[in-house]
Design a protein around this motif. Sequence first.
Motif, PDB file in Angstrom:
ATOM      1  N   ILE A 177       0.846  -1.190   0.000  1.00 59.63           N
ATOM      2  CA  ILE A 177       0.000   0.000   0.000  1.00 59.63           C
ATOM      3  C   ILE A 177       0.887   1.248   0.000  1.00 59.63           C
ATOM      4  CG2 ILE A 177      -0.155   0.194   2.517  1.00 59.63           C
ATOM      5  CD1 ILE A 177      -3.193   0.785   2.102  1.00 59.63           C
ATOM      6  N   TRP A 178       0.383   2.313  -0.598  1.00 59.49           N
ATOM      7  CA  TRP A 178       1.098   3.591  -0.568  1.00 59.49           C
ATOM      8  C   TRP A 178       0.757   4.346   0.714  1.00 59.49           C
ATOM      9  CZ3 TRP A 178       4.595   6.390  -3.422  1.00 59.49           C
ATOM     10  CH2 TRP A 178       5.010   5.828  -4.640  1.00 59.49           C
ATOM     11  N   TRP A 179       1.804   4.845   1.370  1.00 54.31           N
ATOM     12  CA  TRP A 179       1.659   5.717   2.542  1.00 54.31           C
ATOM     13  C   TRP A 179       2.151   7.094   2.143  1.00 54.31           C
ATOM     14  CZ3 TRP A 179       0.304   7.014   7.420  1.00 54.31           C
ATOM     15  CH2 TRP A 179       1.122   7.882   8.150  1.00 54.31           C
ATOM     16  N   CYS A 180       1.404   8.128   2.487  1.00 57.46           N
ATOM     17  CA  CYS A 180       1.855   9.498   2.224  1.00 57.46           C
ATOM     18  C   CYS A 180       1.632  10.328   3.462  1.00 57.46           C
ATOM     19  CB  CYS A 180       1.123  10.106   1.029  1.00 57.46           C
ATOM     20  SG  CYS A 180      -0.668  10.239   1.221  1.00 57.46           S
ATOM     21  N   VAL A 181       2.549  11.264   3.707  1.00 57.70           N
ATOM     22  CA  VAL A 181       2.419  12.144   4.861  1.00 57.70           C
ATOM     23  C   VAL A 181       2.890  13.534   4.452  1.00 57.70           C
ATOM     24  CG1 VAL A 181       4.687  11.444   5.760  1.00 57.70           C
ATOM     25  CG2 VAL A 181       2.993  12.485   7.299  1.00 57.70           C
ATOM     26  N   GLU A 182       2.158  14.522   4.895  1.00 56.04           N
ATOM     27  CA  GLU A 182       2.432  15.916   4.556  1.00 56.04           C
ATOM     28  C   GLU A 182       3.745  16.370   5.192  1.00 56.04           C
ATOM     29  OE1 GLU A 182      -0.145  20.089   4.724  1.00 56.04           O
ATOM     30  OE2 GLU A 182      -0.529  18.496   6.187  1.00 56.04           O
ATOM     31  N   LEU A 183       4.469  17.217   4.470  1.00 50.82           N
ATOM     32  CA  LEU A 183       5.625  17.879   5.061  1.00 50.82           C
ATOM     33  C   LEU A 183       5.144  19.130   5.792  1.00 50.82           C
ATOM     34  CD1 LEU A 183       8.366  17.614   2.283  1.00 50.82           C
ATOM     35  CD2 LEU A 183       7.837  16.048   4.152  1.00 50.82           C
ATOM     36  N   SER A 184       5.645  19.304   6.998  1.00 50.27           N
ATOM     37  CA  SER A 184       5.176  20.396   7.847  1.00 50.27           C
ATOM     38  C   SER A 184       5.470  21.746   7.216  1.00 50.27           C
ATOM     39  CB  SER A 184       5.863  20.318   9.222  1.00 50.27           C
ATOM     40  OG  SER A 184       5.525  21.430  10.007  1.00 50.27           O
ATOM     41  N   LYS A 185       4.528  22.656   7.337  1.00 46.84           N
ATOM     42  CA  LYS A 185       4.679  24.009   6.811  1.00 46.84           C
ATOM     43  C   LYS A 185       5.023  25.005   7.924  1.00 46.84           C
ATOM     44  CE  LYS A 185       3.606  23.021   2.541  1.00 46.84           C
ATOM     45  NZ  LYS A 185       3.346  21.570   2.663  1.00 46.84           N
ATOM     46  N   LYS A 186       5.536  24.485   9.038  1.00 48.14           N
ATOM     47  CA  LYS A 186       5.891  25.378  10.143  1.00 48.14           C
ATOM     48  C   LYS A 186       6.987  26.340   9.720  1.00 48.14           C
ATOM     49  CE  LYS A 186       4.742  21.961  13.696  1.00 48.14           C
ATOM     50  NZ  LYS A 186       5.280  21.088  14.763  1.00 48.14           N
ATOM     51  N   ASP A 187       6.909  27.573  10.211  1.00 43.10           N
ATOM     52  CA  ASP A 187       7.944  28.582   9.901  1.00 43.10           C
ATOM     53  C   ASP A 187       9.224  28.289  10.665  1.00 43.10           C
ATOM     54  OD1 ASP A 187       6.160  29.904   8.251  1.00 43.10           O
ATOM     55  OD2 ASP A 187       5.388  31.146   9.909  1.00 43.10           O
TER      56      ASP A 187
END
Length: 248
Positions: free
Chosen positions: A238-248
């Motif tokens: 299965i494909w797993w995807c996770v967002e990269l944080s947009k924290k400053d």
Amino acid sequence: MPITDWHLSFLNSSAPPAARGLIILNQPFSRNLLDILWKACSWHCCADGGANHCMTSFRMIFVVGGYVPDLVKGDLDSLRADVWDYYMSKGVSVVQDHDQNSTDLMKCVQSVEEKEKLESREYEIIILGGLGGRLDHTMHTLSYVYKLRRTRKKVFVVTDDNISWVLNEGQHCIHIDHNILGPTCGLLPIGVDSTILTTTGLRWNLTVAESSFDGLISTSNHLVPEEFLVTINTSRPIWWCVELSKKD
């Protein structure tokens, strides 16, 4: 069945170079992401038009900053003459491969595998780009990386928005750095009719749940701030995807 551990230290800006191969595709990406991945990898390759993009968007760091790839490879139908000449003048190996049964990405992975045989060690592969732009290009990336799971342990696809990879059938433990990852994530049953999923460490966990394109797909799930491990047990790849944080 053994548990597969996943560490994403290469997304940390202080990560030292290691046995990782960076393959740069012809898609937009930020200077910051390029800097992080370039420094974390010991070998760098531009896939055909990816060399154009690097020179067009980041000319100063490639010409002045010393970012010189080890290889430019593909059928080179997209490579501009001035970019070709520049890299040749820097001693970069520019390889034209006319095989019409392989894409530029496949040609670059083949070069990683040739390097591995010479050095008798395995590289992690990090693909920069490949999930965005033309849908047929995205589908090729999804299909090819899915098939690579049979022969390679770790292949990651990174964009400015997220990092994705294939989890083979079995148990997985993903180490979470919330300064880098999140909050959103997803489990995508691409390439299988269905899979049975059990998870921990997510906002909405699954317990022996069937996932398929005709049924449940866990999209827009969330990492939990107080959890630093996500475990996933899947009966099929299965494909797993996770967002990269947009924290400053």
